[in-house]
Design an enzyme around this catalytic site. Structure first.
Site, PDB file in Angstrom:
ATOM      1  N   ILE A 229      -0.477 -84.985  58.580  1.00 58.69           N
ATOM      2  CA  ILE A 229      -0.425 -84.224  57.338  1.00 58.69           C
ATOM      3  C   ILE A 229      -0.394 -82.742  57.672  1.00 58.69           C
ATOM      4  CG2 ILE A 229      -2.949 -84.243  57.093  1.00 58.69           C
ATOM      5  CD1 ILE A 229      -2.506 -84.373  54.017  1.00 58.69           C
ATOM      6  N   CYS A 230       0.303 -81.974  56.833  1.00 57.71           N
ATOM      7  CA  CYS A 230       0.333 -80.527  56.932  1.00 57.71           C
ATOM      8  C   CYS A 230       0.795 -80.084  58.325  1.00 57.71           C
ATOM      9  CB  CYS A 230      -1.037 -79.970  56.556  1.00 57.71           C
ATOM     10  SG  CYS A 230      -1.152 -78.177  56.450  1.00 57.71           S
ATOM     11  N   GLY A 231       0.059 -79.206  58.962  1.00 59.55           N
ATOM     12  CA  GLY A 231       0.424 -78.707  60.286  1.00 59.55           C
ATOM     13  C   GLY A 231       0.500 -79.784  61.341  1.00 59.55           C
TER      14      GLY A 231
ATOM     15  N   THR B 192       2.146 -82.361  61.240  1.00 58.27           N
ATOM     16  CA  THR B 192       3.531 -82.832  61.346  1.00 58.27           C
ATOM     17  C   THR B 192       4.295 -82.084  62.432  1.00 58.27           C
ATOM     18  OG1 THR B 192       4.286 -81.351  59.580  1.00 58.27           O
ATOM     19  CG2 THR B 192       3.633 -83.597  58.935  1.00 58.27           C
TER      20      THR B 192
END
Length: 125
Positions: A35-37, A39
């Protein structure tokens, strides 16, 4: 199941390289979720090439990962997305991300949906 939490640390040049561990996990049949960073770690490992995925916007991964070649399969949506063994989500999608992770881990769909609904309440006014 491998879950990579988000955060700005993944955007730094000093972020750990998880390529070998992530690829081995996939080869061993694990689901890999970020999730978020987080990725960015998947993009750096080349795991988003050829699978539908999402993140923090269409320009986010290309701007942070020199290895990223997945723009053709990027889906710009506010919820988590699962494609096979890969789960991705943008920053504001913790409820749908939790649902996808729990469902992939084998929690019955009704129970996973209950968790999603509880988490979603946090964002309602």
């Amino acid at each position: 199941m491998v879950v990579i939490c988000g955060g700005s640390a993944w955007e730094a040049d000093t972020a750990p390289d998880l390529t070998d561990a992530l690829r081995q996990s996939l080869d061993n049949g694990c689901v890999v979720a970020a999730i978020c960073g987080g990725t960015v770690a998947l993009a750096n490992a080349g795991l988003l090439d050829g699978v539908r995925h999402t993140s923090n916007g269409a320009d986010y991964l290309p701007s942070l990962s020199k290895a990223y070649r997945g723009i053709a399969t990027y889906v710009d949506q506010p919820q988590a997305l699962r494609d096979g063994q890969i789960i991705t989500a943008p920053a504001p999608a913790p409820a749908s991300f939790a649902y996808e992770v729990l469902a992939a881990a084998g929690l019955p769909e009704d129970a996973a949906r209950q968790v999603k609904d509880m988490l979603r309440q946090e964002h309602q006014r």
